[in-house]
Design a protein around this motif. Structure first.
Motif, PDB file in Angstrom:
ATOM      1  N   MET A   1       1.030  -1.082   0.140  1.00 48.42           N
ATOM      2  CA  MET A   1      -0.066   0.061   0.070  1.00 48.42           C
ATOM      3  C   MET A   1       0.915   1.161  -0.035  1.00 48.42           C
ATOM      4  SD  MET A   1      -2.946   0.863   2.776  1.00 48.42           S
ATOM      5  CE  MET A   1      -3.858   2.397   2.589  1.00 48.42           C
ATOM      6  N   SER A   2       0.644   2.087  -1.014  1.00 46.68           N
ATOM      7  CA  SER A   2       1.692   3.390  -1.020  1.00 46.68           C
ATOM      8  C   SER A   2       1.023   4.448  -0.044  1.00 46.68           C
ATOM      9  CB  SER A   2       1.464   3.640  -2.286  1.00 46.68           C
ATOM     10  OG  SER A   2       0.060   4.469  -2.629  1.00 46.68           O
ATOM     11  N   LYS A   3       2.070   5.107   0.167  1.00 48.95           N
ATOM     12  CA  LYS A   3       1.890   6.320   1.030  1.00 48.95           C
ATOM     13  C   LYS A   3       0.957   7.344   0.546  1.00 48.95           C
ATOM     14  CE  LYS A   3       5.984   5.567   4.268  1.00 48.95           C
ATOM     15  NZ  LYS A   3       7.361   6.116   4.600  1.00 48.95           N
ATOM     16  N   ARG A   4       0.187   7.797   1.551  1.00 48.99           N
ATOM     17  CA  ARG A   4      -0.783   8.991   0.839  1.00 48.99           C
ATOM     18  C   ARG A   4       0.341  10.274   0.896  1.00 48.99           C
ATOM     19  NH1 ARG A   4      -5.749  11.758   3.863  1.00 48.99           N
ATOM     20  NH2 ARG A   4      -6.259  13.265   2.318  1.00 48.99           N
ATOM     21  N   LYS A   5       0.271  10.692  -0.390  1.00 45.15           N
ATOM     22  CA  LYS A   5       1.147  11.926  -0.508  1.00 45.15           C
ATOM     23  C   LYS A   5       0.678  13.321   0.139  1.00 45.15           C
ATOM     24  CE  LYS A   5       3.049  14.819  -4.488  1.00 45.15           C
ATOM     25  NZ  LYS A   5       2.704  15.128  -6.118  1.00 45.15           N
ATOM     26  N   GLY A   6       1.444  14.007   0.656  1.00 46.55           N
ATOM     27  CA  GLY A   6       1.190  14.960   1.568  1.00 46.55           C
ATOM     28  C   GLY A   6       0.854  16.410   0.749  1.00 46.55           C
ATOM     29  N   VAL A   7       0.282  17.466   1.161  1.00 47.52           N
ATOM     30  CA  VAL A   7      -0.163  18.515   0.591  1.00 47.52           C
ATOM     31  C   VAL A   7       1.133  19.521   0.437  1.00 47.52           C
ATOM     32  CG1 VAL A   7      -1.716  20.567   0.381  1.00 47.52           C
ATOM     33  CG2 VAL A   7      -2.692  18.104   1.307  1.00 47.52           C
ATOM     34  N   SER A   8       1.326  19.848  -0.392  1.00 50.78           N
ATOM     35  CA  SER A   8       2.368  20.931  -0.675  1.00 50.78           C
ATOM     36  C   SER A   8       2.223  22.271  -0.012  1.00 50.78           C
ATOM     37  CB  SER A   8       2.832  21.131  -2.285  1.00 50.78           C
ATOM     38  OG  SER A   8       1.779  21.885  -2.804  1.00 50.78           O
ATOM     39  N   LEU A   9       3.173  23.122   0.013  1.00 50.75           N
ATOM     40  CA  LEU A   9       3.145  24.330   0.812  1.00 50.75           C
ATOM     41  C   LEU A   9       1.990  25.278   0.027  1.00 50.75           C
ATOM     42  CD1 LEU A   9       3.731  26.247   2.878  1.00 50.75           C
ATOM     43  CD2 LEU A   9       5.921  26.913   1.761  1.00 50.75           C
ATOM     44  N   ASP A  10       2.401  25.129  -1.391  1.00 51.43           N
ATOM     45  CA  ASP A  10       1.654  26.149  -2.319  1.00 51.43           C
ATOM     46  C   ASP A  10       0.232  25.989  -2.478  1.00 51.43           C
ATOM     47  OD1 ASP A  10       3.711  27.484  -3.007  1.00 51.43           O
ATOM     48  OD2 ASP A  10       4.178  26.422  -4.735  1.00 51.43           O
ATOM     49  N   GLU A  11      -0.162  24.400  -2.236  1.00 50.99           N
ATOM     50  CA  GLU A  11      -1.513  24.032  -2.218  1.00 50.99           C
ATOM     51  C   GLU A  11      -2.009  24.279  -0.919  1.00 50.99           C
ATOM     52  OE1 GLU A  11      -4.955  22.241  -3.584  1.00 50.99           O
ATOM     53  OE2 GLU A  11      -3.067  22.802  -4.535  1.00 50.99           O
ATOM     54  N   LYS A  12      -1.412  24.357   0.217  1.00 47.65           N
ATOM     55  CA  LYS A  12      -1.793  24.674   1.459  1.00 47.65           C
ATOM     56  C   LYS A  12      -2.434  26.162   1.407  1.00 47.65           C
ATOM     57  CE  LYS A  12       0.625  21.439   4.215  1.00 47.65           C
ATOM     58  NZ  LYS A  12       1.644  21.332   5.455  1.00 47.65           N
ATOM     59  N   ARG A  13      -1.316  26.900   0.975  1.00 49.32           N
ATOM     60  CA  ARG A  13      -1.775  28.264   0.784  1.00 49.32           C
ATOM     61  C   ARG A  13      -2.917  28.636  -0.005  1.00 49.32           C
ATOM     62  NH1 ARG A  13       2.910  32.037   1.266  1.00 49.32           N
ATOM     63  NH2 ARG A  13       2.047  33.263  -0.720  1.00 49.32           N
ATOM     64  N   LEU A  14      -2.968  27.932  -1.286  1.00 44.83           N
ATOM     65  CA  LEU A  14      -4.230  28.349  -1.964  1.00 44.83           C
ATOM     66  C   LEU A  14      -5.443  27.747  -1.258  1.00 44.83           C
ATOM     67  CD1 LEU A  14      -5.238  28.887  -4.804  1.00 44.83           C
ATOM     68  CD2 LEU A  14      -4.823  26.656  -5.493  1.00 44.83           C
ATOM     69  N   ARG A  15      -5.276  26.549  -0.581  1.00 49.77           N
ATOM     70  CA  ARG A  15      -6.736  26.151   0.139  1.00 49.77           C
ATOM     71  C   ARG A  15      -7.161  27.143   1.079  1.00 49.77           C
ATOM     72  NH1 ARG A  15      -5.759  19.589   0.628  1.00 49.77           N
ATOM     73  NH2 ARG A  15      -5.452  19.091  -1.647  1.00 49.77           N
ATOM     74  N   ILE A  16      -5.988  27.651   1.875  1.00 50.80           N
ATOM     75  CA  ILE A  16      -6.631  28.721   2.868  1.00 50.80           C
ATOM     76  C   ILE A  16      -7.175  30.020   2.171  1.00 50.80           C
ATOM     77  CG2 ILE A  16      -5.635  30.317   4.723  1.00 50.80           C
ATOM     78  CD1 ILE A  16      -3.832  27.646   5.664  1.00 50.80           C
ATOM     79  N   SER A  37      -8.890  22.116   8.492  1.00 51.31           N
ATOM     80  CA  SER A  37      -8.432  20.871   8.782  1.00 51.31           C
ATOM     81  C   SER A  37      -9.909  20.067   8.401  1.00 51.31           C
ATOM     82  CB  SER A  37      -8.389  20.644  10.174  1.00 51.31           C
ATOM     83  OG  SER A  37      -8.521  19.413  10.613  1.00 51.31           O
ATOM     84  N   LYS A  38     -10.990  20.442   8.542  1.00 48.86           N
ATOM     85  CA  LYS A  38     -12.146  19.907   8.261  1.00 48.86           C
ATOM     86  C   LYS A  38     -12.593  19.948   6.660  1.00 48.86           C
ATOM     87  CE  LYS A  38     -17.103  19.455   9.662  1.00 48.86           C
ATOM     88  NZ  LYS A  38     -18.232  19.819  10.726  1.00 48.86           N
ATOM     89  N   GLU A  39     -12.519  20.773   6.339  1.00 45.84           N
ATOM     90  CA  GLU A  39     -12.972  21.422   4.603  1.00 45.84           C
ATOM     91  C   GLU A  39     -11.930  21.165   3.755  1.00 45.84           C
ATOM     92  OE1 GLU A  39     -15.703  24.521   4.379  1.00 45.84           O
ATOM     93  OE2 GLU A  39     -16.590  24.154   6.400  1.00 45.84           O
ATOM     94  N   LYS A  40     -10.514  21.628   4.071  1.00 48.95           N
ATOM     95  CA  LYS A  40      -9.651  21.789   3.203  1.00 48.95           C
ATOM     96  C   LYS A  40      -8.608  20.654   3.186  1.00 48.95           C
ATOM     97  CE  LYS A  40     -11.666  25.177   1.167  1.00 48.95           C
ATOM     98  NZ  LYS A  40     -12.275  24.989  -0.317  1.00 48.95           N
ATOM     99  N   LYS A  41      -8.771  19.849   4.068  1.00 49.85           N
ATOM    100  CA  LYS A  41      -7.502  18.624   4.692  1.00 49.85           C
ATOM    101  C   LYS A  41      -6.299  19.146   4.754  1.00 49.85           C
ATOM    102  CE  LYS A  41     -11.128  16.136   3.776  1.00 49.85           C
ATOM    103  NZ  LYS A  41     -12.003  15.606   5.209  1.00 49.85           N
ATOM    104  N   VAL A  42      -6.209  20.658   5.470  1.00 41.06           N
ATOM    105  CA  VAL A  42      -5.123  21.089   5.706  1.00 41.06           C
ATOM    106  C   VAL A  42      -4.390  20.729   7.263  1.00 41.06           C
ATOM    107  CG1 VAL A  42      -3.501  22.954   5.993  1.00 41.06           C
ATOM    108  CG2 VAL A  42      -4.917  22.865   4.058  1.00 41.06           C
ATOM    109  N   VAL A  43      -3.417  20.172   7.489  1.00 42.76           N
ATOM    110  CA  VAL A  43      -3.021  19.728   8.851  1.00 42.76           C
ATOM    111  C   VAL A  43      -3.083  20.752   9.798  1.00 42.76           C
ATOM    112  CG1 VAL A  43      -1.299  18.707  10.333  1.00 42.76           C
ATOM    113  CG2 VAL A  43      -1.567  18.008   7.948  1.00 42.76           C
TER     114      VAL A  43
END
Length: 205
Positions: A1-16, A37-43
């Protein structure tokens, strides 16, 4: 089972940033952490650092009211901030073009050629720096896909004027090269090497 790919910094910025665009409200840090955390899946642990970086970059506004710090961002603020950057960069281009014109006048008065070496090198470096700045602004404009198309068109027109000014400056450098070649019988390769002029210096398309 492959590891889940983390969200990049740029993607976190965009989601926020998307949270502010979608909600159009003021939030506390706790509220942003909960929504991200709940809607955008950002740690949750990364939200504060990403949010502070957005504030530092002028992409999100913040202010302390009483004992609580609030954060907000409205779509129009991004356009205004980008327009200010374009205006500031355009002003610097005009100032640099003026300096270049003064330099041409000094050369025409047959002052010692080597005396201007450092200034020419600085001007070439400034051309490159402004070109990179233009590319950064274009990338920012591309992010505003949800903004009024008329506002995007206006910003693109300003970016075009910015590019035109860079090309005028580049044309002045070519004029200096031509004058030196005629006046001092210097080969282009030698002139470029002596003053660190890039061989691929050309107009922007």
């Amino acid at each position: 089972m492959s590891k889940r790919k983390g969200v990049s910094l740029d993607e976190k910025r965009l989601r926020i940033i998307q949270i502010f665009h979608e909600k159009k409200e003021f939030f506390t840090l706790k509220e942003i952490e909960k929504i991200a955390s709940k809607e955008k899946k950002v740690v949750v642990q990364s939200v504060q650092d990403v949010l502070q970086a957005l504030v530092d970059d002028g992409l999100v506004q913040s202010d302390k009211i009483g004992t609580t710090i609030y954060f907000w961002k409205f779509p129009g603020e991004s356009i205004a901030a980008t327009e200010r950057k374009i205006a500031d960069t355009s002003k610097k281009i005009v100032e640099a073009e003026f300096k270049l014109q003064k330099l041409k006048e000094e050369i025409q008065k047959e002052k010692e050629l080597k005396k201007d070496t450092e200034e020419k090198r600085n001007l070439l470096e400034e051309v490159e720096r402004l070109r990179k700045k233009e590319q950064e602004i274009k990338k920012q404009i591309a992010k505003f896909s949800n903004v009024n198309p008329e506002e995007i068109t206006e910003i693109k027109e300003k970016a075009q004027r910015y590019k035109d000014l860079v090309n005028i400056w580049t044309d002045n450098i070519f004029a200096i090269q031509s004058w030196c070649r005629t006046k001092f019988n210097i080969l282009d390769q030698d002139l470029n090497k002596q003053f660190n002029i890039p061989e691929d210096l050309d107009y922007m398309e």
